[in-house]
Design a protein around this motif. Structure first.
Motif, PDB file in Angstrom:
ATOM      1  N   GLU A  61      12.775   1.730  11.416  1.00 27.17           N
ATOM      2  CA  GLU A  61      12.086   2.913  10.875  1.00 27.17           C
ATOM      3  C   GLU A  61      11.925   2.804   9.360  1.00 27.17           C
ATOM      4  OE1 GLU A  61      14.128   6.416  12.171  1.00 27.17           O
ATOM      5  OE2 GLU A  61      13.580   6.092  14.267  1.00 27.17           O
ATOM      6  N   THR A  62      12.940   2.310   8.692  1.00 27.68           N
ATOM      7  CA  THR A  62      12.860   2.150   7.233  1.00 27.68           C
ATOM      8  C   THR A  62      11.803   1.107   6.877  1.00 27.68           C
ATOM      9  OG1 THR A  62      15.206   2.708   7.079  1.00 27.68           O
ATOM     10  CG2 THR A  62      14.196   1.726   5.149  1.00 27.68           C
ATOM     11  N   SER A  63      11.746   0.025   7.638  1.00 24.96           N
ATOM     12  CA  SER A  63      10.708  -0.994   7.410  1.00 24.96           C
ATOM     13  C   SER A  63       9.317  -0.418   7.666  1.00 24.96           C
ATOM     14  CB  SER A  63      10.943  -2.198   8.321  1.00 24.96           C
ATOM     15  OG  SER A  63      12.129  -2.847   7.970  1.00 24.96           O
ATOM     16  N   GLU A  64       9.212   0.419   8.693  1.00 28.81           N
ATOM     17  CA  GLU A  64       7.920   1.044   9.010  1.00 28.81           C
ATOM     18  C   GLU A  64       7.474   1.982   7.886  1.00 28.81           C
ATOM     19  OE1 GLU A  64       4.479   1.487  11.067  1.00 28.81           O
ATOM     20  OE2 GLU A  64       6.093   0.079  11.488  1.00 28.81           O
ATOM     21  N   VAL A  65       8.421   2.729   7.328  1.00 28.98           N
ATOM     22  CA  VAL A  65       8.107   3.604   6.190  1.00 28.98           C
ATOM     23  C   VAL A  65       7.601   2.764   5.022  1.00 28.98           C
ATOM     24  CG1 VAL A  65       9.109   5.129   4.438  1.00 28.98           C
ATOM     25  CG2 VAL A  65       9.631   5.491   6.842  1.00 28.98           C
ATOM     26  N   ALA A  66       8.213   1.615   4.777  1.00 29.14           N
ATOM     27  CA  ALA A  66       7.764   0.735   3.692  1.00 29.14           C
ATOM     28  C   ALA A  66       6.342   0.263   3.940  1.00 29.14           C
ATOM     29  CB  ALA A  66       8.704  -0.461   3.564  1.00 29.14           C
ATOM     30  N   LYS A  67       6.005  -0.076   5.184  1.00 32.01           N
ATOM     31  CA  LYS A  67       4.637  -0.511   5.508  1.00 32.01           C
ATOM     32  C   LYS A  67       3.640   0.619   5.297  1.00 32.01           C
ATOM     33  CE  LYS A  67       6.041  -3.871   8.985  1.00 32.01           C
ATOM     34  NZ  LYS A  67       6.086  -4.149  10.425  1.00 32.01           N
ATOM     35  N   ILE A  68       4.023   1.825   5.712  1.00 32.04           N
ATOM     36  CA  ILE A  68       3.133   2.988   5.533  1.00 32.04           C
ATOM     37  C   ILE A  68       2.908   3.250   4.049  1.00 32.04           C
ATOM     38  CG2 ILE A  68       2.974   5.493   5.815  1.00 32.04           C
ATOM     39  CD1 ILE A  68       4.434   5.063   8.550  1.00 32.04           C
ATOM     40  N   MET A  69       3.983   3.169   3.267  1.00 33.64           N
ATOM     41  CA  MET A  69       3.855   3.402   1.828  1.00 33.64           C
ATOM     42  C   MET A  69       2.973   2.338   1.183  1.00 33.64           C
ATOM     43  SD  MET A  69       7.738   4.580   1.052  1.00 33.64           S
ATOM     44  CE  MET A  69       7.520   5.091  -0.636  1.00 33.64           C
ATOM     45  N   GLN A  70       3.077   1.107   1.643  1.00 27.42           N
ATOM     46  CA  GLN A  70       2.209   0.046   1.126  1.00 27.42           C
ATOM     47  C   GLN A  70       0.762   0.335   1.494  1.00 27.42           C
ATOM     48  OE1 GLN A  70       3.061  -2.583  -0.943  1.00 27.42           O
ATOM     49  NE2 GLN A  70       0.844  -2.703  -1.122  1.00 27.42           N
ATOM     50  N   GLY A  71       0.537   0.839   2.700  1.00 29.16           N
ATOM     51  CA  GLY A  71      -0.820   1.223   3.115  1.00 29.16           C
ATOM     52  C   GLY A  71      -1.388   2.334   2.245  1.00 29.16           C
ATOM     53  N   LEU A  72      -0.535   3.314   1.906  1.00 27.44           N
ATOM     54  CA  LEU A  72      -0.976   4.385   1.009  1.00 27.44           C
ATOM     55  C   LEU A  72      -1.342   3.833  -0.361  1.00 27.44           C
ATOM     56  CD1 LEU A  72       1.611   7.168   1.917  1.00 27.44           C
ATOM     57  CD2 LEU A  72      -0.837   7.163   2.421  1.00 27.44           C
ATOM     58  N   SER A  73      -0.551   2.897  -0.837  1.00 30.16           N
ATOM     59  CA  SER A  73      -0.841   2.271  -2.125  1.00 30.16           C
ATOM     60  C   SER A  73      -2.176   1.532  -2.063  1.00 30.16           C
ATOM     61  CB  SER A  73       0.284   1.311  -2.503  1.00 30.16           C
ATOM     62  OG  SER A  73      -0.048   0.607  -3.678  1.00 30.16           O
ATOM     63  N   ASP A  74      -2.393   0.783  -0.990  1.00 29.15           N
ATOM     64  CA  ASP A  74      -3.657   0.062  -0.834  1.00 29.15           C
ATOM     65  C   ASP A  74      -4.839   1.023  -0.787  1.00 29.15           C
ATOM     66  OD1 ASP A  74      -2.152  -2.245  -0.778  1.00 29.15           O
ATOM     67  OD2 ASP A  74      -2.286  -2.496   1.406  1.00 29.15           O
ATOM     68  N   ALA A  75      -4.660   2.165  -0.086  1.00 24.61           N
ATOM     69  CA  ALA A  75      -5.732   3.165  -0.009  1.00 24.61           C
ATOM     70  C   ALA A  75      -6.010   3.772  -1.385  1.00 24.61           C
ATOM     71  CB  ALA A  75      -5.364   4.259   0.988  1.00 24.61           C
TER      72      ALA A  75
END
Length: 124
Positions: A61-75
């Motif tokens: 779950e923590t890794s998934e949150v990191a991926k989501i946050m990276q996606g937000l940064s990319d957006a």
């Protein structure tokens, strides 16, 4: 284009929009950078808790949150790019307005004819 729009109003509005776009672009850049840093920190935390043998679901779950946050940064970076392009377009519109209309405005402003300043003169 609005029927009653004057050259000065056009220039004022285009320049205001260009300023807003530059300001928003800077804000989105800062947001993207902050999100990128948080994503890196969250990914690091996921690795640290994995090393501590925390349950795999929490690590995932923590890794998934990191991926989501990276996606937000990319957006946010993509939005920044779009805002930068919109700012360039606004600057181009400003330059085009000056090319197309500034000479007419200058001629009107320097006209020795008193009626050139009357409001009825600018009406259709």
């Amino acid at each position: 284009m609005a029927a009653g729009l004057t050259y000065r109003e056009l220039v004022r509005e285009v320049r205001r929009l260009a300023r807003e776009m530059r300001r928003d672009t800077a804000a989105f850049h800062a947001l993207a950078a902050a999100q990128r840093e948080q994503a890196v920190d969250t990914r690091r935390i996921a690795e640290q808790i994995a090393a501590l043998h925390v349950d795999s679901a929490t690590v995932a779950e923590t890794s998934e949150v990191a991926k989501i946050m990276q996606g937000l940064s990319d957006a946010a970076l993509a939005y920044e790019g779009a805002a930068t392009e919109a700012g360039r377009s606004a600057a181009d519109a400003d330059a085009q307005a000056a090319t197309d209309h500034d000479g007419i405005q200058q001629a009107r402003d320097s006209a020795p004819v008193p009626m050139a300043d009357r409001t009825w003169y600018t009406q259709e």
